[in-house]
Design an enzyme around this catalytic site. Structure first.
Site, PDB file in Angstrom:
ATOM      1  N   HIS A 226      34.457  41.488  47.266  1.00  6.09           N
ATOM      2  CA  HIS A 226      35.607  41.522  46.369  1.00  6.09           C
ATOM      3  C   HIS A 226      35.586  40.367  45.357  1.00  6.09           C
ATOM      4  O   HIS A 226      36.529  40.171  44.597  1.00  6.09           O
ATOM      5  CB  HIS A 226      36.896  41.471  47.202  1.00  6.09           C
ATOM      6  CG  HIS A 226      38.122  41.852  46.462  1.00  6.09           C
ATOM      7  ND1 HIS A 226      39.163  40.973  46.229  1.00  6.09           N
ATOM      8  CD2 HIS A 226      38.509  43.024  45.888  1.00  6.09           C
ATOM      9  CE1 HIS A 226      40.122  41.574  45.566  1.00  6.09           C
ATOM     10  NE2 HIS A 226      39.762  42.815  45.336  1.00  6.09           N
ATOM     11  N   LYS A 228      34.627  37.925  42.104  1.00 12.19           N
ATOM     12  CA  LYS A 228      34.359  38.059  40.666  1.00 12.19           C
ATOM     13  C   LYS A 228      33.868  36.699  40.184  1.00 12.19           C
ATOM     14  O   LYS A 228      34.669  35.799  39.897  1.00 12.19           O
ATOM     15  CB  LYS A 228      35.605  38.459  39.873  1.00 12.19           C
ATOM     16  CG  LYS A 228      36.206  39.813  40.275  1.00 12.19           C
ATOM     17  CD  LYS A 228      37.358  39.638  41.197  1.00 12.19           C
ATOM     18  CE  LYS A 228      37.969  40.992  41.568  1.00 12.19           C
ATOM     19  NZ  LYS A 228      38.782  40.905  42.793  1.00 12.19           N
ATOM     20  N   ASP A 233      23.775  28.912  33.594  1.00 13.00           N
ATOM     21  CA  ASP A 233      22.941  27.706  33.553  1.00 13.00           C
ATOM     22  C   ASP A 233      23.329  26.675  34.607  1.00 13.00           C
ATOM     23  O   ASP A 233      22.971  25.495  34.483  1.00 13.00           O
ATOM     24  CB  ASP A 233      22.985  27.059  32.163  1.00 13.00           C
ATOM     25  CG  ASP A 233      22.311  27.918  31.104  1.00 13.00           C
ATOM     26  OD1 ASP A 233      21.486  28.777  31.483  1.00 13.00           O
ATOM     27  OD2 ASP A 233      22.605  27.739  29.907  1.00 13.00           O
ATOM     28  N   HIS A 402      48.138  41.554  38.483  1.00 12.25           N
ATOM     29  CA  HIS A 402      46.985  41.554  39.381  1.00 12.25           C
ATOM     30  C   HIS A 402      46.505  40.130  39.666  1.00 12.25           C
ATOM     31  O   HIS A 402      45.539  39.931  40.400  1.00 12.25           O
ATOM     32  CB  HIS A 402      45.857  42.380  38.751  1.00 12.25           C
ATOM     33  CG  HIS A 402      44.705  42.664  39.645  1.00 12.25           C
ATOM     34  ND1 HIS A 402      43.500  41.985  39.536  1.00 12.25           N
ATOM     35  CD2 HIS A 402      44.560  43.543  40.663  1.00 12.25           C
ATOM     36  CE1 HIS A 402      42.656  42.455  40.435  1.00 12.25           C
ATOM     37  NE2 HIS A 402      43.271  43.390  41.142  1.00 12.25           N
ATOM     38  N   LYS A 404      46.046  36.498  41.222  1.00  7.31           N
ATOM     39  CA  LYS A 404      46.100  36.002  42.599  1.00  7.31           C
ATOM     40  C   LYS A 404      46.167  34.481  42.522  1.00  7.31           C
ATOM     41  O   LYS A 404      45.128  33.791  42.535  1.00  7.31           O
ATOM     42  CB  LYS A 404      44.874  36.451  43.382  1.00  7.31           C
ATOM     43  CG  LYS A 404      44.656  37.992  43.382  1.00  7.31           C
ATOM     44  CD  LYS A 404      43.326  38.308  42.800  1.00  7.31           C
ATOM     45  CE  LYS A 404      42.962  39.752  42.674  1.00  7.31           C
ATOM     46  NZ  LYS A 404      43.653  40.802  43.290  1.00  7.31           N
ATOM     47  N   ASP A 409      53.869  22.527  45.078  1.00  9.67           N
ATOM     48  CA  ASP A 409      54.500  21.345  44.503  1.00  9.67           C
ATOM     49  C   ASP A 409      54.056  21.211  43.041  1.00  9.67           C
ATOM     50  O   ASP A 409      54.025  22.177  42.304  1.00  9.67           O
ATOM     51  CB  ASP A 409      54.172  20.099  45.330  1.00  9.67           C
ATOM     52  CG  ASP A 409      54.715  20.211  46.752  1.00  9.67           C
ATOM     53  OD1 ASP A 409      55.697  20.944  46.953  1.00  9.67           O
ATOM     54  OD2 ASP A 409      54.152  19.576  47.670  1.00  9.67           O
TER      55      ASP A 409
END
Length: 484
Positions: A226, A228, A233, A402, A404, A409
């Site tokens: 899952h 991404k 480099d 979408h 996440k 704090d």
């Protein structure tokens, strides 16, 4: 007897189903998994004849310690980098950092260093990218400037408009001599044969994560990559919620998609690189030669300290969940969460309620309309009890949220691929970046406040009066929460 079975074939099938279900239930119990998960699967076996068996054999088998991942674990031990050992911070030094800028977040640093050997990296420049248009504009510019290698790992890779543009750009860089490697999840992605051939003709290596072929379907469908990730480099890294798909790009997509990604330049990219290489070894079934250009020496790129955490069925502990749990339990003032799928396990659920009851301000944004009917009602089943504890809930109404993200704090920000649910914590391969920096946290807080402007706050008195039909849907879907 044979004549009886022929005459009562349905009853015979039901008897056979429950014999198999009984044996399966014994195996489920012997696995000693989370009791909630265990009961969910047993309920499906009892209440859903035939379908329950399919659900378990397709999604429920536990392969966390199966030989399928042993090869990757070998590579994990072989490719632990000397630079990681050098960068691990001694306990006494962490105490100094705690007083200087980490505050209570030193416990999060320690749990990742002690359990995963993931060092706190200094000298980073981190840019927050909002939505697909910002992410791809920055990513394509960095790819154009790549000199040595480009590594991509995506759950969803589709050869649509944005995907075709990426392919063309990667092929151009390959012509220039830049080495390009791609990992895509076999279930989440849609790879056209023509596009794949074009990549391979330009010398680009591309591998699928755990292809699903019958009869191995039941072994592999549940565990997915899952993540991404992009590494350019060994100096620039991208990580967050945005896949390579037109749906994520608002200039292409008619339905607004709200997401968050990070562009990182600095030492933290080394951690992203090491995890990409480990996954590359797994999917390609080869041990890639570790060369200096993968981990270049870098000057100080900025003032931001950051740490990478990963989880997956190749590890014995849910490291991301433990890091998030520690962050919640050590929060002193506020916890801001944005997630598309809010189906917390008991640990996170209890930690959030406890934080709210000791006076910490807790706010959570979830989509009003989700892309999963079951996930939507499973998520909203938690709202009433959390509202009672003093937690504030908001429904995002502008489109699909979408992102996440978490902000703890005014010191710690978390951005990555992990949802707030069982699947991300226990089953999928996930990655998050924990950023220990007040300036970044201030930006994340402002983004959260801007998102709230596009939300409806959930009011307790109104929520408890929602129709009985919705409550029944919520209760039903919550039963299967560990399966979603």
């Amino acid at each position: 007897m044979l004549e009886y079975l022929k005459a009562n074939w349905f009853q015979s099938l039901m008897i056979l189903n429950y014999i198999i279900a009984f044996i399966t239930a014994i195996f489920i119990i012997l696995h000693n998994r989370n009791p909630t998960t265990t009961l969910s699967y047993i309920l499906s076996l009892v209440l859903l004849p035939f379908v329950g068996l399919l659900i378990y054999f397709f999604f429920g088998q536990e392969y966390r310690k199966d030989k399928m991942f042993q090869r990757k674990k070998v590579f994990d031990s072989q490719i632990i980098k000397k630079w990681e050992r050098k960068l691990l911070i001694p306990e006494e030094k962490l105490d100094e950092y705690e007083a200087a800028f980490l505050d209570a977040n030193v416990n999060v640093v320690k749990i990742l260093q002690n359990n995963q050997k993931k060092p706190l990296m200094f000298g980073n420049d981190i840019k927050i990218l909002l939505n697909g248009d910002e992410k791809f504009e920055a990513l394509f510019e960095d790819i154009k400037n790549a000199k040595k290698h480009i590594h991509l790992e995506y759950y969803i890779l589709k050869f649509e408009k944005i995907g075709e543009k990426l392919i063309d750009l990667l092929c151009e860089k390959a012509k220039e001599g830049v080495k390009v490697r791609i990992i895509y999840d076999y279930v989440g992605s849609q790879i056209k044969k023509k596009g794949r051939q074009k990549l391979e003709q330009h010398g680009i290596e591309i591998y699928a994560f755990m292809q699903v072929w019958f009869p191995n379907l039941t072994r592999k469908l549940n565990y997915r990559d899952h993540r991404k990730i992009v590494i350019i480099d060994g100096e620039i890294g991208y990580v967050g919620g945005i896949n390579i798909c037109d749906e994520y790009v608002n200039s292409i997509n008619n339905h607004f998609w709200r997401d968050t990604h990070l562009r990182i330049r600095g030492n933290t990219v080394k951690s992203l690189q090491s995890h990409f290489l480990l996954m590359w070894n797994f999917v390609s079934e080869q041990e890639i030669e570790i060369i200096d250009e993968f981990f270049p020496e870098m000057e100080n790129c900025g003032e931001v300290a950051a740490q990478v955490a990963v989880s997956g069925p190749d590890s014995n502990y849910p490291h991301i969940m433990q890091a998030i749990f520690t962050a919640i339990t050590t929060a002193e003032e506020s916890i801001l969460i944005t997630t598309p799928y809010f189906i917390p396990n008991e640990e996170i659920y209890t930690a959030l309620i406890t934080a709210a009851r000791r006076g910490v301000e807790v706010k959570i944004i979830i989509p009003k309309e989700n892309d999963s009917w079951a996930a939507k009602y499973a998520s909203t089943s938690y709202i009433e009890s959390l509202l009672e504890a003093g937690i504030q809930f908001y429904f995002y109404t502008k489109g699909m949220v979408h992102a996440k993200t978490m902000v703890i704090d005014n010191d710690l920000s978390i951005v990555g691929t992990s949802n707030m649910d069982y699947r991300s914590f226990e089953i999928n391969f996930e990655v998050i970046v924990l950023v220990y920096n007040k300036s970044v946290s201030q930006q994340m807080i402002q983004i959260f406040e801007d998102d709230i402007k596009d939300c409806e706050e959930v009011v307790y008195k109104q929520w408890i009066e929602r129709p009985l039909s919705k409550k029944l849907k919520e209760s039903f879907c919550r039963l299967w929460a560990p399966l979603l």
